[in-house]
Design a protein around this motif. Structure first.
Motif, PDB file in Angstrom:
ATOM      1  N   THR A   1       4.145 -13.686   4.532  1.00 38.20           N
ATOM      2  CA  THR A   1       3.992 -12.604   3.563  1.00 38.20           C
ATOM      3  C   THR A   1       2.580 -12.579   3.000  1.00 38.20           C
ATOM      4  O   THR A   1       1.983 -11.515   2.813  1.00 38.20           O
ATOM      5  CB  THR A   1       5.012 -12.778   2.424  1.00 38.20           C
TER       6      THR A   1
ATOM      7  N   LYS B   1       0.016  -9.460   3.037  1.00 34.66           N
ATOM      8  CA  LYS B   1      -0.589  -8.889   1.829  1.00 34.66           C
ATOM      9  C   LYS B   1      -2.110  -8.928   1.899  1.00 34.66           C
ATOM     10  O   LYS B   1      -2.779  -8.074   1.319  1.00 34.66           O
ATOM     11  CB  LYS B   1      -0.091  -9.640   0.588  1.00 34.66           C
TER      12      LYS B   1
ATOM     13  N   ARG C   1      -4.820  -5.770   1.721  1.00 32.18           N
ATOM     14  CA  ARG C   1      -5.692  -5.987   0.555  1.00 32.18           C
ATOM     15  C   ARG C   1      -4.950  -6.035  -0.772  1.00 32.18           C
ATOM     16  O   ARG C   1      -5.527  -5.738  -1.815  1.00 32.18           O
ATOM     17  CB  ARG C   1      -6.773  -4.905   0.493  1.00 32.18           C
ATOM     18  N   LEU C   2      -3.679  -6.389  -0.749  1.00 31.62           N
ATOM     19  CA  LEU C   2      -3.017  -6.654  -2.024  1.00 31.62           C
ATOM     20  C   LEU C   2      -3.490  -7.997  -2.543  1.00 31.62           C
ATOM     21  O   LEU C   2      -3.398  -8.286  -3.731  1.00 31.62           O
ATOM     22  CB  LEU C   2      -1.499  -6.658  -1.852  1.00 31.62           C
TER      23      LEU C   2
ATOM     24  N   ASN D   1      -8.541   3.628   0.235  1.00 29.70           N
ATOM     25  CA  ASN D   1      -7.386   4.505   0.056  1.00 29.70           C
ATOM     26  C   ASN D   1      -7.213   5.433   1.258  1.00 29.70           C
ATOM     27  O   ASN D   1      -6.093   5.751   1.648  1.00 29.70           O
ATOM     28  CB  ASN D   1      -7.527   5.330  -1.224  1.00 29.70           C
TER      29      ASN D   1
ATOM     30  N   LEU E   1      -5.448   3.426   3.750  1.00 31.22           N
ATOM     31  CA  LEU E   1      -4.038   3.256   3.394  1.00 31.22           C
ATOM     32  C   LEU E   1      -3.201   4.470   3.804  1.00 31.22           C
ATOM     33  O   LEU E   1      -2.011   4.356   4.059  1.00 31.22           O
ATOM     34  CB  LEU E   1      -3.900   3.033   1.883  1.00 31.22           C
TER      35      LEU E   1
ATOM     36  N   VAL F   1       4.103   0.421   4.653  1.00 37.68           N
ATOM     37  CA  VAL F   1       4.460  -0.977   4.399  1.00 37.68           C
ATOM     38  C   VAL F   1       5.913  -1.072   3.954  1.00 37.68           C
ATOM     39  O   VAL F   1       6.337  -0.374   3.038  1.00 37.68           O
ATOM     40  CB  VAL F   1       3.582  -1.605   3.295  1.00 37.68           C
TER      41      VAL F   1
ATOM     42  N   PHE G   1       8.193  -3.760   2.281  1.00 32.60           N
ATOM     43  CA  PHE G   1       8.093  -5.061   1.625  1.00 32.60           C
ATOM     44  C   PHE G   1       9.363  -5.875   1.833  1.00 32.60           C
ATOM     45  O   PHE G   1      10.431  -5.331   2.105  1.00 32.60           O
ATOM     46  CB  PHE G   1       7.825  -4.883   0.135  1.00 32.60           C
TER      47      PHE G   1
ATOM     48  N   ALA H   1      11.094  -3.240  -2.594  1.00 33.04           N
ATOM     49  CA  ALA H   1      10.125  -2.782  -3.586  1.00 33.04           C
ATOM     50  C   ALA H   1      10.219  -1.282  -3.827  1.00 33.04           C
ATOM     51  O   ALA H   1       9.225  -0.598  -3.982  1.00 33.04           O
ATOM     52  CB  ALA H   1       8.695  -3.186  -3.211  1.00 33.04           C
ATOM     53  N   LEU H   2      11.443  -0.755  -3.836  1.00 31.76           N
ATOM     54  CA  LEU H   2      11.612   0.646  -4.226  1.00 31.76           C
ATOM     55  C   LEU H   2      11.368   0.766  -5.719  1.00 31.76           C
ATOM     56  O   LEU H   2      11.621  -0.167  -6.469  1.00 31.76           O
ATOM     57  CB  LEU H   2      13.039   1.099  -3.911  1.00 31.76           C
ATOM     58  N   LEU H   3      10.884   1.931  -6.148  1.00 31.93           N
ATOM     59  CA  LEU H   3      10.741   2.137  -7.579  1.00 31.93           C
ATOM     60  C   LEU H   3      12.130   2.374  -8.158  1.00 31.93           C
ATOM     61  O   LEU H   3      12.847   3.278  -7.719  1.00 31.93           O
ATOM     62  CB  LEU H   3       9.839   3.330  -7.856  1.00 31.93           C
TER      63      LEU H   3
ATOM     64  N   ILE I   1       7.283   9.985  -2.555  1.00 30.73           N
ATOM     65  CA  ILE I   1       6.014   9.601  -3.206  1.00 30.73           C
ATOM     66  C   ILE I   1       4.805   9.675  -2.269  1.00 30.73           C
ATOM     67  O   ILE I   1       3.818  10.339  -2.599  1.00 30.73           O
ATOM     68  CB  ILE I   1       6.093   8.182  -3.802  1.00 30.73           C
TER      69      ILE I   1
ATOM     70  N   ARG J   1      10.744   5.123   3.302  1.00 24.76           N
ATOM     71  CA  ARG J   1       9.535   5.419   2.542  1.00 24.76           C
ATOM     72  C   ARG J   1       8.284   4.998   3.318  1.00 24.76           C
ATOM     73  O   ARG J   1       7.277   5.707   3.334  1.00 24.76           O
ATOM     74  CB  ARG J   1       9.582   4.703   1.192  1.00 24.76           C
TER      75      ARG J   1
END
Ligand SMILES: Nc1ncnc2c1ncn2[C@@H]1O[C@H](COP(=O)(O)OP(=O)(O)O)[C@@H](O)[C@H]1O
Ligand SMILES: [Mg+2]
Lengths: 247, 374
Positions: free
Chosen positions: A48, A52, A56-57, A81, A84, A89, A91, A95-97, A108, A157
């Motif tokens: 992981t 990441k 670039r996280l 950006n 991107l 990605v 996760f 990692a849904l909002l 989104i 997503r």
């Protein structure tokens, strides 16, 4: 190491970690266009963290990362950006909002990166949810879904914009075997029909054998092997053999 | 039945008996603290009389062996029996010998502690100002370009912050106005100056209590909610997901809250002022026999624009403190759900502290700004 400087993903001598703890030790890997590259290894070995770093996280301590042929370490934000835009990605935990429905989650990236009218965005979001078998759940919230459904929604997503490059962190963990094999087919179709490049972290030996074009085997922050599965069988790397035997 | 154990020395052998288990290890440790000199360069641990070893026992024996070997002696275990030998092998801790021992937490000396804390404070301030800069930048951009913010969030947040806090702010303001009036009325009445209760409460509510009450309630309600929301997003990797979609988490999550609280906080504050004064009016009516009309006239005469402005400016400053501190603590969380709760508590305490500190500083500044107080 890399013959072709324009591969979608090339990481060279990446070293990275948290605080003073080194987690990645001189990791080099790449992914060829229209192929599925799978990153394998025991949990905690740094898969992981590698992923990441590639988006670039996290910032690597040293080393180089080229995405679509461009060096991204040290690239400024607006330019990155733009990169991107071509990356999806998934996760590890989805990692849904949580404050919006899954259809809105899928919408989104479409809203962020396109000028499409609302009507079309919502249609597209439904199509993507249909691809992962969630057409009837689109108005539900992430908290109302099972872990496996959440993961599939997150995949929807991730592929909302048909990104040429898709990163997935353990897409099939937590899924039952039938759903998992369905997911594998979907990933294969994205490679074959949409020409995507996929980089997938996985534990599941069956799915590795089903879909991997090339594998990158990691152990304790190091890459022990890169190549095809057939090459892996004759590589004589004990840890990797153990992984395949017990996985 | 309590487990028992003993150890005795026979020339080059340490002979153990009974059970080497967690309950007997402390005793065995003290018994083997001093090891008499050995002739011949080897010391054997004899387990012939031992009927049971648990993992603590294994760790004890391993540590003992390392200690003996460090003194340049050979050390072997003998007569362990099949079962105990297997236990010793499976739970062996010998491979950790070469590694540094795990450092028990909380054993720093005072200087390390102070130094670490000072470093952390500077690091934290640095991060806080980065967040502040980001927020202002995106808040200004956001006025012209709505993209990149959560849709409908401004309205939602305004309702959440404003409407939901209204009843509690109103109730507390009424009670504070009421109590302040009651307390001061008792004093002022002695001098026949009862009517000045109106002046006192009007000024106290507009300059001090209105903004302060609202800020403290909002720090508890909205500040904590902001921290909890952002912290949870950090834990569930939602912020990572946002960044991977080229969305800035500050812009997406924090900025709408900044707008919302900047709008609603002054309104709530003005309501708080009015309700507090109304509370005092009730006292005037029932306790001091001052009619509504004269009380109202007194209040209007007492207040000057500056009082209202002071309260207004304070409320905006407090609002920003609350969002920024709430957001800051949220973004500090890295992993783990238990951190969310801790961050939330810390954020409320910090924002109440900073609100009161800012209140004192602003109060001082306003007085110094105009030394004559009418
Ligand atoms: N946020 C973090 N802070 C500190 N250490 C971390 C963090 N995330 C992961 N690690 C450590 O980095 C190592 C690799 O983790 P990870 O990349 O998540 O492994 P994997 O995905 O292969 O299971 C682990 O030892 C883990 O403890
Ligand atoms: Mg992982």
């Amino acid at each position: 190491m890399s013959q072709n400087k324009n591969l979608p993903v090339i990481a060279t001598d990446l070293t990275a970690g948290f605080g003073g703890t080194r987690v990645l030790d001189s990791v080099s890997m790449d992914a060829a266009e229209h192929s599925i590259t799978m990153i394998l290894g025991a949990s905690g070995c740094g898969k992981t963290t590698l992923l990441k770093n590639l988006i670039r996280l996290l910032d690597p301590w040293s080393g180089s990362i080229r995405i679509f042929g461009q060096e991204i370490t040290g690239m400024d934000e607006p330019e990155f950006n733009g990169i991107l835009r071509g990356i999806g990605v998934l996760f590890q935990n989805g990692a849904l909002l949580n404050s919006i429905s899954i259809a809105e989650n899928v919408a989104i990236p479409l809203e962020q990166h396109t000028e499409l009218p609302r009507e079309l965005i919502s249609r597209l979001a439904r199509v993507k949810l249909g691809l992962v078998g969630l057409e009837n759940a689109s108005s539900r919230f992430p908290s109302e879904l099972s872990g496996g459904m959440r993961k599939r929604a997150a995949l929807a997503r991730a592929i909302a914009l048909d990104p040429p490059l898709l990163f997935c962190d353990e897409p099939s963990s937590g899924l039952d075997p039938v759903t998992a094999s369905g997911l594998d087919h979907l990933l294969l179709e994205m490679r074959d029909k949409l020409g995507m490049t996929l980089v997938i972290v996985s534990h599941t030996v069956s799915s590795i054998q089903r879909i991997a074009d090339r594998i990158v085997f990691m152990d304790a922050g190091k890459v022990l092997f890169r190549g095809t599965i057939r090459e892996a069988r004759s590589a004589g790397i004990e840890k990797m053999e153990e992984f395949f035997k017990n996985g | 039945m309590r487990p028992e154990a003993s150890v005795s020395r026979r020339q080059n052998r340490l002979v153990f008996r009974g059970q080497i288990v967690i309950a007997t290890v402390p005793f065995l440790l003290s018994e083997t603290e001093v090891i008499e000199p050995v002739r011949g360069g080897a010391l054997t641990l004899d387990l012939a009389g031992v009927d049971h070893v648990d993992t603590a026992g294994v760790a004890f024996l391993d540590a003992l062996r390392s200690r003996i070997e460090k003194n340049g002696l050979e050390c072997r275990i003998e007569n362990a029996g099949e079962r105990n030998a297997r236990t010793l092998e499976v739970f062996s801790s010998r491979k950790f010998d070469s590694q540094a021992p795990v450092r028990p937490p909380g054993r720093e000396n005072i200087f390390e502690k102070l130094g670490g804390r000072a470093m952390r404070i500077f690091g934290n301030l640095h991060q806080f100002f980065l967040l502040l800069a980001d927020t202002f930048y995106y808040a200004i951009i956001g006025l012209f370009n709505r993209r990149g913010m959560r849709k409908g969030d401004f309205i939602n947040q305004s309702i959440l912050i404003g409407m939901n806090s209204l009843p509690i702010v109103g109730l507390i303001s009424f009670l504070i106005g009421f109590i302040l009036a009651l307390q001061s009325a008792a004093q002022l009445r002695q001098f026949g100056a009862a009517i000045f209760v109106a002046d006192l409460i009007a000024i106290a509510m507009t300059r001090e209590m209105g903004p302060l009450i609202t800020a403290i309630v909002l720090a508890g309600r909205s500040g904590s909610a902001i921290t909890a929301e952002i912290a949870t997003m950090m834990v569930t990797e939602e912020t990572d997901a946002l960044r991977s979609m080229a969305l800035n988490p500050v812009r997406y999550v924090v900025v709408p809250k900044v707008y919302a609280i900047t709008m609603t906080m002054p309104m709530l504050t003005i309501l708080s002022m009015l309700i507090g004064i109304f509370g005092a009016m009730v006292i005037g009516l029932v306790y001091l026999d001052i009619g509504m009309e004269p009380f109202y006239r007194e209040v209007v005469n007492a207040l000057i624009l500056k009082d209202i402005l002071t309260g207004f400016i304070k409320s905006v400053v407090f609002a920003w403190l609350i969002v920024m501190i709430g957001a800051y603590y949220g973004f500090q969380v890295r992993t783990g759900a238990e951190e969310v709760g801790r961050a939330t508590t810390a954020s409320v305490v910090a924002s109440i502290f900073w609100v009161i500190l800012a209140d004192s500083l602003l109060g001082l500044a306003f007085y110094l700004g105009q030394p004559v107080f009418v």
